[in-house]
Each structure stands twice: as structure tokens, then as C-alpha cells.
Design a protein around this motif. Sequence first.
Motif, short mmCIF file in Angstrom:
data_model
loop_
_atom_site.label_atom_id
_atom_site.label_comp_id
_atom_site.label_asym_id
_atom_site.label_seq_id
_atom_site.Cartn_x
_atom_site.Cartn_y
_atom_site.Cartn_z
N VAL A 122 -50.81 -31.50 33.58
CA VAL A 122 -49.53 -31.31 32.90
C VAL A 122 -49.09 -32.66 32.36
N ALA A 123 -48.78 -32.72 31.07
CA ALA A 123 -48.41 -33.98 30.40
C ALA A 123 -46.97 -34.36 30.72
N ARG A 124 -46.71 -35.64 30.57
CA ARG A 124 -45.35 -36.17 30.77
C ARG A 124 -44.41 -35.51 29.76
N GLY A 125 -43.22 -35.10 30.22
CA GLY A 125 -42.22 -34.48 29.36
C GLY A 125 -42.33 -32.97 29.30
N ALA A 126 -43.39 -32.38 29.83
CA ALA A 126 -43.56 -30.93 29.78
C ALA A 126 -42.60 -30.25 30.75
N GLU A 127 -42.20 -29.03 30.38
CA GLU A 127 -41.34 -28.25 31.26
C GLU A 127 -42.21 -27.49 32.27
N VAL A 184 -41.55 -32.99 33.72
CA VAL A 184 -42.53 -33.90 34.30
C VAL A 184 -42.14 -35.33 33.91
N VAL A 185 -42.05 -36.20 34.93
CA VAL A 185 -41.71 -37.60 34.71
C VAL A 185 -42.97 -38.45 34.67
N THR A 186 -43.87 -38.18 35.58
CA THR A 186 -45.18 -38.84 35.63
C THR A 186 -46.22 -37.75 35.49
N ALA A 187 -47.14 -37.91 34.53
CA ALA A 187 -48.15 -36.87 34.25
C ALA A 187 -48.86 -36.44 35.53
N ILE A 188 -49.16 -35.12 35.58
CA ILE A 188 -49.81 -34.55 36.76
C ILE A 188 -51.27 -34.22 36.39
N PRO A 189 -52.24 -34.86 37.06
CA PRO A 189 -53.64 -34.52 36.80
C PRO A 189 -53.99 -33.20 37.51
N TYR A 230 -51.46 -35.35 42.03
CA TYR A 230 -50.00 -35.45 42.13
C TYR A 230 -49.42 -36.28 40.99
N GLY A 231 -48.24 -35.86 40.55
CA GLY A 231 -47.42 -36.59 39.60
C GLY A 231 -45.98 -36.49 40.08
N GLU A 232 -45.03 -36.64 39.18
CA GLU A 232 -43.62 -36.54 39.56
C GLU A 232 -42.88 -35.66 38.58
N VAL A 233 -41.90 -34.90 39.13
CA VAL A 233 -41.05 -34.05 38.30
C VAL A 233 -39.60 -34.34 38.62
N LEU A 234 -38.74 -34.08 37.65
CA LEU A 234 -37.30 -34.22 37.83
C LEU A 234 -36.72 -32.82 37.87
N LEU A 235 -36.10 -32.48 39.00
CA LEU A 235 -35.50 -31.15 39.21
C LEU A 235 -34.02 -31.32 39.52
N ARG A 236 -33.33 -30.21 39.61
CA ARG A 236 -31.93 -30.22 40.04
C ARG A 236 -31.83 -29.45 41.34
#
Length: 164
Positions: free
Chosen positions: A140-145, A109-114, A118-124
Motif C-alpha cells: 500500500v503506497a503512502r497517502g492511500a486510503e 497511510v503515513v509510511t508505505a506498507i510493503p 509493516y508501515g504506519e497509518v493515521l486513524l481517528r
Amino acid sequence: MMWFLGFGMAGLALLVLSLVFDGLLEGLFDAFDGLVSLPVVAGFVSMLGFGGAIVLGTTGLGAGAATSMGAVAGLGAGWLTWKASRALMRDQTATTPRESDLLGTSGAVVTAIPAGGYGEVLLRRAGQPVKLAARSDVPVARGAEVWVEAALSATSVEVRPVQR
């Protein structure tokens, strides 16, 4: 010798025309079902001319022998051109990644998701990092998998936090 050089230059001019007009003149050869194309004809004509000129200029043979050897060189150049163009036409790119390819992918998670937002995640995706909008039923908190449960669109996914 000038006739042979003229054929060689005419073949090069045909090749330039086939590159500049890119398929515009290809309709002339549709009856041959792909066996003959403008670049193949250009390769044959230019090698017939230049090969004949080389044979005529370097040996004591006559125009008939120079034409025969130029035709053999032209057939070789035409065949190589045909093989190269077939290989290039068969060259396919890899399949385009789809949204469904992201299912089951883990990311961060890049931007926390309420919750429900909506928030943002970094995927491949296809080995490349991609940042997508993400929605989750729980906060979901920022930095969580997280794991991708569904692809909502090309730019958004539904995720759930990873429980360890």
C-alpha cells in the motif's frame, strides 16, 4: 459566643483533616453505610458553630435559640455536603476506547506498507488522530486510503486498501 466560634473552627479543622488524610478517618463512619462521612460531620459542626455565633451576635436571642438555629444551618450544610459528595462519586468518565473500536475505521497511510510487512497509518480513535503500525497482505503506497480489518495489538492494526 466563644463556644460557637470554637465549634465552627473545629468543623473547619475536621474538614482540613478529611482532605489531608483523604479517607484515613472514614472508617469511623462505616456503620452508617455512607449516610455520614467526615466532610458531612465537618460541615454540620462548622455551620452549627458559625450559625450559632451569628444568631447570638446579631439578635437578642439566647444560647438555646442560637443553638437551635445553628443546628438547622448545620443540617442544611451537612445535607448539601452529602448531596455534593454523592454527585461527585457518581461522576463517571466515558468508556475507554478499545482496540476493537478501530474495526472498520478508515485512515490514510503515513509510511508505505510493503506486502506482508509493516508501515504506519493515521486513524481517528475517539475523535483524536492516532498513528499506528499497520500490516497488509498487499503493498500500500503512502497517502492511500485504507480500512482497518483487525486490531493486532494496542499499537498495530491489519489494513486493506480501499477500492474505489
